[in-house]
Write an enzyme that holds these catalytic residues in place. Structure first.
Site, PDB file in Angstrom:
ATOM      1  N   GLU A 283      44.279  91.878 -54.000  1.00  0.00           N
ATOM      2  CA  GLU A 283      44.286  92.465 -52.663  1.00  0.00           C
ATOM      3  C   GLU A 283      45.604  93.191 -52.421  1.00  0.00           C
ATOM      4  OE1 GLU A 283      42.849  91.123 -48.273  1.00  0.00           O
ATOM      5  OE2 GLU A 283      44.304  89.810 -49.229  1.00  0.00           O
TER       6      GLU A 283
ATOM      7  N   ALA B 129      47.392  82.883 -36.693  1.00  0.00           N
ATOM      8  CA  ALA B 129      46.779  84.213 -36.603  1.00  0.00           C
ATOM      9  C   ALA B 129      47.505  85.210 -37.512  1.00  0.00           C
ATOM     10  CB  ALA B 129      46.801  84.700 -35.160  1.00  0.00           C
ATOM     11  N   PRO B 130      46.824  86.283 -37.919  1.00  0.00           N
ATOM     12  CA  PRO B 130      47.408  87.261 -38.829  1.00  0.00           C
ATOM     13  C   PRO B 130      48.118  88.388 -38.088  1.00  0.00           C
ATOM     14  CG  PRO B 130      45.125  87.794 -38.505  1.00  0.00           C
ATOM     15  CD  PRO B 130      45.402  86.586 -37.643  1.00  0.00           C
ATOM     16  N   TRP B 131      48.753  89.272 -38.872  1.00  0.00           N
ATOM     17  CA  TRP B 131      49.500  90.368 -38.267  1.00  0.00           C
ATOM     18  C   TRP B 131      48.726  91.682 -38.223  1.00  0.00           C
ATOM     19  CZ3 TRP B 131      49.499  93.908 -42.052  1.00  0.00           C
ATOM     20  CH2 TRP B 131      49.632  93.492 -43.378  1.00  0.00           C
TER      21      TRP B 131
ATOM     22  N   PRO C  38      51.230  82.957 -33.809  1.00  0.00           N
ATOM     23  CA  PRO C  38      51.012  84.314 -34.308  1.00  0.00           C
ATOM     24  C   PRO C  38      51.963  84.602 -35.464  1.00  0.00           C
ATOM     25  CG  PRO C  38      52.351  84.373 -32.326  1.00  0.00           C
ATOM     26  CD  PRO C  38      51.955  82.933 -32.532  1.00  0.00           C
TER      27      PRO C  38
ATOM     28  N   THR D 251      48.521  82.043 -48.810  1.00  0.00           N
ATOM     29  CA  THR D 251      48.887  81.242 -47.633  1.00  0.00           C
ATOM     30  C   THR D 251      47.871  80.130 -47.415  1.00  0.00           C
ATOM     31  OG1 THR D 251      49.918  83.177 -46.614  1.00  0.00           O
ATOM     32  CG2 THR D 251      49.383  81.335 -45.166  1.00  0.00           C
TER      33      THR D 251
ATOM     34  N   CYS E  60      40.895  93.053 -44.121  1.00  0.00           N
ATOM     35  CA  CYS E  60      40.369  92.238 -45.214  1.00  0.00           C
ATOM     36  C   CYS E  60      38.993  92.700 -45.680  1.00  0.00           C
ATOM     37  CB  CYS E  60      40.323  90.764 -44.808  1.00  0.00           C
ATOM     38  SG  CYS E  60      39.444  90.443 -43.270  1.00  0.00           S
TER      39      CYS E  60
END
Length: 480
Positions: A380, A148-150, A175, A230, A282
């Site tokens: 990005e 999962a992302p932050w 996480p 990633t 995003c």
């Protein structure tokens, strides 16, 4: 109420405390507010073992029973929403009200996936060869490593583990190390709802825990929401064991503004579309392409929004609209993009620096005069930064929108429905909004084109992505 000191990873239904402690830093203040263990490769392996042991029983459970568990998880989250929101706000740097809304949204996603667990479809059983009845089964994959992302820890965790559990898989959730606290609280409450080993939560670094999960032979699928770099690394790590990959990666959303755009509606939406969550989204509106006729008005709308956003610690001040970025490391990365753009000849119409506040803050920034080929337009940034460029008409607007490696989301602003639908068809992105930017729905698929990923989050398609098909052929003419 749980304290940070009480929170631990859970493996096989039990707390797992092995591993070197990593600091939890509050980005709004820069202070260390707790520690969590980095469980390393050993902890990752223990979690996979527990998930593998639990997999047959969970896969054999009825869809209605999996749905009931997900509904109970949603209820339990809402019962402790104040704790979740406080941890999320302090851990990520969000305004408290925003964090509370994201927890409620996560609970809603679990309720949706509970329903989806009971409504999956397959091809009709029929005869396609003489004497053979063909049946299609949809079956779980097994152990899913969910990374999962932050930026939206609880919100996007529900997008990861909801469809996996609904489809009958067991899960090892990792996480982001910077923002692990709410995942650990989720592990605590899930431990009384899900059978041991069905959901395991481990904390640690990407190179340590994440890599161990991606290379483990008993992990059937890696599901990541994170950066494109990633995603590439995990794909390479998973390649030797040919794992299924579900990747929701980076984005660089274009915003196409035409001469007939409703600028009042644009102004009402674009403030949040650019600066929500400190730009760490995003789907954030990061590239605005406006007609030359409206350029000055569009720049004025954006600069006015940027200059009037109340920036600060939204955990202690309810009037704050935008907090810091997630870490000092990330602040330096965002500021580096801005500084290189300015050195290359672009200009900051607003912001361009850092507020005089403790913590990892970046001023809301509007960049004008950058080239389409420049780094700040192509890459990005994941911060509160928007670039404004012009287009020479419909063909040029669509071409510039597509002239990038990413393809997650976009928006089109025009009163001409034919032009809007033509743009929506031709823009290479998984989501295109018309006269809006940002809303998602659990019932609709979400994901990217090109280097923005593979697979779809949300909707029943997400559950299907976390399953596999089997053809069963029955010879109905066999002798009895």
């Amino acid at each position: 109420m749980a304290t940070i000191a009480d929170l631990t990873p859970f493996v096989g239904g039990r707390p797992y405390t092995k591993g070197e402690a990593a600091s939890v830093v509050e980005p709004a203040t820069g202070l260390v507010i707790g520690r969590v263990p980095d469980v390393g490769a050993e902890g990752a392996a223990a979690a996979v073992r527990a998930a593998k042991e639990a997999a047959p029983g969970w896969a054999a459970s009825l869809p209605k029973d999996r749905a009931a568990a997900l509904l109970a998880l949603a209820d339990a989250m809402e019962a402790r929403i104040d704790e979740f929101a406080e941890l999320e706000a302090r851990d990520v740097g969000k305004p408290l009200a925003a964090a509370r809304g994201e927890i409620a949204s996560a609970a809603d996603k679990y309720r949706f996936f509970a329903g989806a667990a009971r409504t999956l479809t397959t091809a009709a059983s029929a005869e396609y060869k003489p004497g053979i009845t063909s049946i299609v089964r949809r079956e779980p994959l097994g152990v899913v490593a969910a990374i999962a992302p932050w930026n939206y820890p609880m919100g996007l965790t529900s997008w990861k583990i909801g469809p996996a559990l609904a489809g009958g898989n067991t899960v090892v959730l990792k996480p982001a190390l910077d923002t692990s606290l709410t995942a650990l609280l989720l592990a605590e409450i899930a431990n009384g709802i899900l059978p041991p080993g069905v959901l395991n939560v481990v904390t640690g670094s990407g190179p340590g825990v994440g890599a161990a999960l991606a290379t483990h032979p008993d992990v059937a699928m890696v599901s990541l929401t994170g950066g494109t770099d990633t995603g590439r690394r995990l794909m390479a790590l998973a390649a030797p064991t040919v794992k299924k990959m579900h990747l929701e990666l980076g984005g660089k959303a274009p915003v196409l503004v035409y001469d007939d755009a409703d600028l009042d509606a644009f102004a009402a939406v674009v403030r949040g579309a650019v600066f929500r969550n400190s730009g760490q989204d995003c789907t954030a509106a990061t590239r605005v392409y406006t007609s030359p006729k409206l350029r000055d008005e569009v720049v004025d709308i954006l600069t006015t929004a940027a200059k009037n956003i109340n920036v600060g610690n939204g955990f202690v001040d309810d009037s704050v609209e935008m907090g810091p970025v997630v870490s000092e490391r990330h602040r330096k990365n965002v500021v580096g993009f801005i500084e290189r753009a300015l050195a290359g000849g672009a200009r900051a119409a607003a912001g361009g620096g850092t507020p005089d506040l403790p913590g990892s803050y970046v001023a809301p920034t509007v960049i004008v005069g950058a080239e389409q080929s420049s780094e700040i337009v192509q890459e990005e940034i994941f911060g509160p930064v928007v670039t404004v460029l012009t287009h020479d008409g419909h063909e040029d607007a669509v071409a510039q929108a597509n002239d990038i490696a990413y393809g997650l989301a976009a928006s089109v602003w025009t009163r001409d429905i034919d032009r809007a639908l033509d743009a929506a068809q031709r823009i290479q992105a998984g989501t295109v909004w018309i006269n809006d930017h940002g809303p998602t729905a659990a019932e609709m698929p979400f994901g990217g084109y090109k280097q923005s990923g593979v697979g779809r989050d949300l909707s029943v398609h997400a559950v299907e992505d976390h399953m596999q098909l089997k053809h069963v052929a029955v010879n109905i003419r066999s002798p009895r």
